[in-house]
Design a protein around this motif. Structure first.
Motif, PDB file in Angstrom:
ATOM      1  N   ARG A  39       0.853  -1.206   0.000  1.00 47.79           N
ATOM      2  CA  ARG A  39       0.000   0.000   0.000  1.00 47.79           C
ATOM      3  C   ARG A  39       0.883   1.249   0.000  1.00 47.79           C
ATOM      4  NH1 ARG A  39      -5.162   1.538   2.158  1.00 47.79           N
ATOM      5  NH2 ARG A  39      -5.772  -0.656   1.938  1.00 47.79           N
ATOM      6  N   GLU A  40       0.611   2.184  -0.917  1.00 49.39           N
ATOM      7  CA  GLU A  40       1.417   3.394  -1.044  1.00 49.39           C
ATOM      8  C   GLU A  40       0.814   4.598  -0.338  1.00 49.39           C
ATOM      9  OE1 GLU A  40       2.143   4.143  -5.144  1.00 49.39           O
ATOM     10  OE2 GLU A  40       3.470   2.421  -5.397  1.00 49.39           O
ATOM     11  N   GLY A  41      -0.509   4.618  -0.218  1.00 45.50           N
ATOM     12  CA  GLY A  41      -1.148   5.783   0.390  1.00 45.50           C
ATOM     13  C   GLY A  41      -2.348   5.404   1.216  1.00 45.50           C
ATOM     14  N   ILE A  42      -2.677   6.268   2.193  1.00 43.37           N
ATOM     15  CA  ILE A  42      -3.830   6.006   3.049  1.00 43.37           C
ATOM     16  C   ILE A  42      -4.442   7.325   3.490  1.00 43.37           C
ATOM     17  CG2 ILE A  42      -2.553   5.971   5.222  1.00 43.37           C
ATOM     18  CD1 ILE A  42      -4.301   3.621   6.092  1.00 43.37           C
ATOM     19  N   ARG A  43      -5.767   7.342   3.602  1.00 47.51           N
ATOM     20  CA  ARG A  43      -6.496   8.495   4.138  1.00 47.51           C
ATOM     21  C   ARG A  43      -7.174   8.062   5.427  1.00 47.51           C
ATOM     22  NH1 ARG A  43     -11.844  11.379   1.504  1.00 47.51           N
ATOM     23  NH2 ARG A  43     -11.956  13.147   2.945  1.00 47.51           N
ATOM     24  N   VAL A  44      -6.799   8.668   6.525  1.00 47.16           N
ATOM     25  CA  VAL A  44      -7.260   8.256   7.837  1.00 47.16           C
ATOM     26  C   VAL A  44      -8.458   9.094   8.267  1.00 47.16           C
ATOM     27  CG1 VAL A  44      -6.646   8.028  10.267  1.00 47.16           C
ATOM     28  CG2 VAL A  44      -4.967   7.469   8.500  1.00 47.16           C
ATOM     29  N   LEU A  45      -9.574   8.437   8.550  1.00 48.77           N
ATOM     30  CA  LEU A  45     -10.793   9.113   8.982  1.00 48.77           C
ATOM     31  C   LEU A  45     -11.004   8.999  10.491  1.00 48.77           C
ATOM     32  CD1 LEU A  45     -13.200   7.991   6.107  1.00 48.77           C
ATOM     33  CD2 LEU A  45     -11.868  10.095   6.275  1.00 48.77           C
ATOM     34  N   GLU A  46     -10.378   7.992  11.113  1.00 46.89           N
ATOM     35  CA  GLU A  46     -10.515   7.791  12.556  1.00 46.89           C
ATOM     36  C   GLU A  46      -9.132   7.620  13.182  1.00 46.89           C
ATOM     37  OE1 GLU A  46     -14.552   5.492  13.393  1.00 46.89           O
ATOM     38  OE2 GLU A  46     -13.333   4.403  11.922  1.00 46.89           O
ATOM     39  N   PRO A  47      -8.448   8.738  13.402  1.00 47.24           N
ATOM     40  CA  PRO A  47      -7.063   8.662  13.913  1.00 47.24           C
ATOM     41  C   PRO A  47      -6.945   7.990  15.280  1.00 47.24           C
ATOM     42  CG  PRO A  47      -7.871  10.923  13.927  1.00 47.24           C
ATOM     43  CD  PRO A  47      -8.858  10.126  13.148  1.00 47.24           C
ATOM     44  N   ASP A  48      -8.024   7.951  16.050  1.00 47.15           N
ATOM     45  CA  ASP A  48      -7.953   7.297  17.353  1.00 47.15           C
ATOM     46  C   ASP A  48      -7.794   5.787  17.226  1.00 47.15           C
ATOM     47  OD1 ASP A  48     -10.560   7.628  16.247  1.00 47.15           O
ATOM     48  OD2 ASP A  48     -11.436   6.820  18.086  1.00 47.15           O
ATOM     49  N   LEU A  49      -7.975   5.251  16.000  1.00 46.19           N
ATOM     50  CA  LEU A  49      -7.815   3.810  15.765  1.00 46.19           C
ATOM     51  C   LEU A  49      -6.500   3.490  15.057  1.00 46.19           C
ATOM     52  CD1 LEU A  49     -11.441   2.893  14.577  1.00 46.19           C
ATOM     53  CD2 LEU A  49     -10.466   2.717  16.879  1.00 46.19           C
ATOM     54  N   LEU A  50      -5.610   4.472  14.943  1.00 44.85           N
ATOM     55  CA  LEU A  50      -4.351   4.274  14.209  1.00 44.85           C
ATOM     56  C   LEU A  50      -3.571   3.052  14.686  1.00 44.85           C
ATOM     57  CD1 LEU A  50      -2.910   7.882  13.806  1.00 44.85           C
ATOM     58  CD2 LEU A  50      -3.367   6.255  11.978  1.00 44.85           C
ATOM     59  N   ARG A  51      -3.506   2.867  15.981  1.00 43.03           N
ATOM     60  CA  ARG A  51      -2.701   1.767  16.518  1.00 43.03           C
ATOM     61  C   ARG A  51      -3.246   0.400  16.129  1.00 43.03           C
ATOM     62  NH1 ARG A  51      -1.995   5.995  19.798  1.00 43.03           N
ATOM     63  NH2 ARG A  51       0.058   6.338  20.740  1.00 43.03           N
ATOM     64  N   CYS A  52      -4.512   0.359  15.734  1.00 39.00           N
ATOM     65  CA  CYS A  52      -5.124  -0.914  15.358  1.00 39.00           C
ATOM     66  C   CYS A  52      -4.782  -1.339  13.934  1.00 39.00           C
ATOM     67  CB  CYS A  52      -6.642  -0.825  15.506  1.00 39.00           C
ATOM     68  SG  CYS A  52      -7.203  -0.472  17.182  1.00 39.00           S
ATOM     69  N   PHE A  53      -4.643  -0.355  13.022  1.00 35.64           N
ATOM     70  CA  PHE A  53      -4.472  -0.738  11.621  1.00 35.64           C
ATOM     71  C   PHE A  53      -3.182  -0.251  10.958  1.00 35.64           C
ATOM     72  CE2 PHE A  53      -6.928   3.250  11.520  1.00 35.64           C
ATOM     73  CZ  PHE A  53      -6.173   4.006  10.639  1.00 35.64           C
ATOM     74  N   LEU A  54      -2.579   0.816  11.460  1.00 34.18           N
ATOM     75  CA  LEU A  54      -1.440   1.397  10.751  1.00 34.18           C
ATOM     76  C   LEU A  54      -0.224   0.475  10.647  1.00 34.18           C
ATOM     77  CD1 LEU A  54      -0.803   4.036   9.269  1.00 34.18           C
ATOM     78  CD2 LEU A  54       0.326   4.847  11.354  1.00 34.18           C
ATOM     79  N   PRO A  55       0.083  -0.361  11.654  1.00 35.76           N
ATOM     80  CA  PRO A  55       1.257  -1.236  11.525  1.00 35.76           C
ATOM     81  C   PRO A  55       1.219  -2.154  10.310  1.00 35.76           C
ATOM     82  CG  PRO A  55       0.569  -1.118  13.815  1.00 35.76           C
ATOM     83  CD  PRO A  55      -0.502  -0.431  13.013  1.00 35.76           C
ATOM     84  N   ARG A  56       0.044  -2.359   9.730  1.00 39.27           N
ATOM     85  CA  ARG A  56      -0.064  -3.212   8.539  1.00 39.27           C
ATOM     86  C   ARG A  56       0.468  -2.524   7.289  1.00 39.27           C
ATOM     87  NH1 ARG A  56      -3.984  -5.125   4.786  1.00 39.27           N
ATOM     88  NH2 ARG A  56      -5.612  -3.659   5.425  1.00 39.27           N
ATOM     89  N   PHE A  57       0.703  -1.185   7.377  1.00 48.83           N
ATOM     90  CA  PHE A  57       1.114  -0.416   6.193  1.00 48.83           C
ATOM     91  C   PHE A  57       2.441   0.309   6.445  1.00 48.83           C
ATOM     92  CE2 PHE A  57      -3.600  -0.130   6.614  1.00 48.83           C
ATOM     93  CZ  PHE A  57      -3.935  -1.013   5.597  1.00 48.83           C
ATOM     94  N   PRO A  58       3.534  -0.413   6.647  1.00 45.23           N
ATOM     95  CA  PRO A  58       4.799   0.235   6.999  1.00 45.23           C
ATOM     96  C   PRO A  58       5.483   0.958   5.845  1.00 45.23           C
ATOM     97  CG  PRO A  58       5.143  -2.106   6.696  1.00 45.23           C
ATOM     98  CD  PRO A  58       3.664  -1.891   6.598  1.00 45.23           C
TER      99      PRO A  58
END
Length: 362
Positions: A39-58
């Motif tokens: 994945r090259e890009g992401i648009r985050v709508l719920e930043p309070d959930l970053l820790r749940c999904f962001l590690p999948r997109f290093p």
């Protein structure tokens, strides 16, 4: 499908359209992993959930979030996605003062600590957009500019705490091509002098200073040091920018797009200078410049590059002078004119003008 390796699946994923990537990732765990790593890009709508999904997109190169983002969350982004090149954290303009979006408090929004973390953790940053991040201060901007050696685009529009201290650091940058300081009401002529005296003056292509109302002729005059500036927006900077500043701006021979809207103390004198010296100028916006007249407009009669002319709220322009300019300026394609001129313009003249270029009546 289990015999397919990471490289093979990555090649397959390259042919999958963006809307179908989610379906691809749901096939199995291996496909989920491949989709995340590629994945090259992401648009985050719920930043309070970053820790749940962001590690999948290093391996993200683009990160976008227009919501309240805390310093702690920004720090997590910096530690998780080290390869980010484009960081778009611009906030959207609220609909009105009473509108409640249900978001977290702006007091918790990104500040100097979060910006410093991003600057230190994401060394590849080339584009940073921080529009309307009200808590961003000089400390964070200075850290960003000093650490992001590849920074080419920086948007600080409406970051109201930014002062000349940030501009001093930005002036030393040697890669920045686009700088937006719209609505940064604390910057002054001294800050513009910092920008114009450093390495930035040799690289900057686009500069936005709209609604920076502490700027005077003194600050406008130093802008002529930007030797390759192509686009300048100094609209609505207040009454202290006069023809003295306008003549100095006209000395920027590389200009292609110029916005002088609502500079109420500019007159035909500025237009004479711009028409004569800015030979590459393709677009000029003179909205609300009350002192300009038909004589100033006629100065562009033989201009070889002018494509777009905006004269909204300019009621002192004689329609005959306008027609003469249109007939003489062969490159002109688009004009914005005040509706009030229609009643003074004979139908034959109006048809003649509209035949030669597109006219938007405002």
């Amino acid at each position: 499908m289990s015999v397919l390796g990471f490289d093979e699946l990555s090649l397959i994923l390259q042919r999958v359209a963006s809307p179908d990537r989610k379906s691809f990732s749901e096939v199995c765990r291996q496909w989920l992993r491949v989709e995340g790593l590629s994945r090259e890009g992401i648009r985050v709508l719920e930043p309070d959930l970053l820790r749940c999904f962001l590690p999948r997109f290093p391996n993200l190169a683009k990160f976008e979030c227009s919501k309240v983002l805390t310093d702690a969350e920004a720090d997590f982004v910096a530690r998780t996605c080290l390869k980010i090149e484009s960081l778009n954290l611009s906030r959207k303009q609220p609909r009105d003062a009473s509108w409640d979006s249900g978001e977290r408090s702006d007091a918790d929004d990104l500040g100097s600590d979060g910006l410093c973390a991003l600057a230190g953790g994401c060394p590849r940053l080339s584009e940073v957009l921080l529009r309307r991040r009200k808590n961003v201060e000089d400390v964070g901007v200075v850290s960003l500019v000093e650490r992001a050696k590849n920074l080419r685009t920086l948007d600080l529009g409406w970051c109201s705490l930014i002062t000349d201290q940030s501009l001093e650091a930005i002036g030393r940058a040697n890669c920045v091509r686009t700088l937006n300081l719209e609505g940064c009401s604390k910057i002054s002529d001294a800050g513009l002098a910092y920008l114009a005296s450093g390495s930035l003056a040799r690289t900057l292509k686009k500069l936005v200073l709209a609604e920076c109302d502490q700027i005077t002729d003194s600050g406008a005059s130093v802008l002529q040091r930007f030797c390759c500036l192509e686009e300048l927006n100094i609209a609505d900077c207040g009454p202290r920018v006069t023809d003295n500043g306008g003549i100095a701006i006209a000395a920027i021979k590389s200009l292609r797009k110029l916005n002088l809207a609502w500079l109420i103390n500019l007159s035909d004198t500025t237009l004479f200078a711009v028409a004569e010296k800015c030979e590459n100028l393709a677009s000029i916006d003179l909205t609300g410049c009350e002192l300009i007249s038909g004589a100033g407009i006629r100065a562009f009669e033989n201009h070889s590059c002018l494509d777009t002319l905006v004269l909204a709220n300019c009621y002192s322009v004689n329609v005959h002078d306008l027609e003469q300019m249109v007939l003489g300026c062969q490159s002109l394609q688009n004009m914005v004119l005040p509706k009030g001129l229609i009643m003074w313009m004979p139908e034959a003249m109006r048809e003649n003008i509209c035949r030669l270029c597109s006219v938007d009546w405002k």
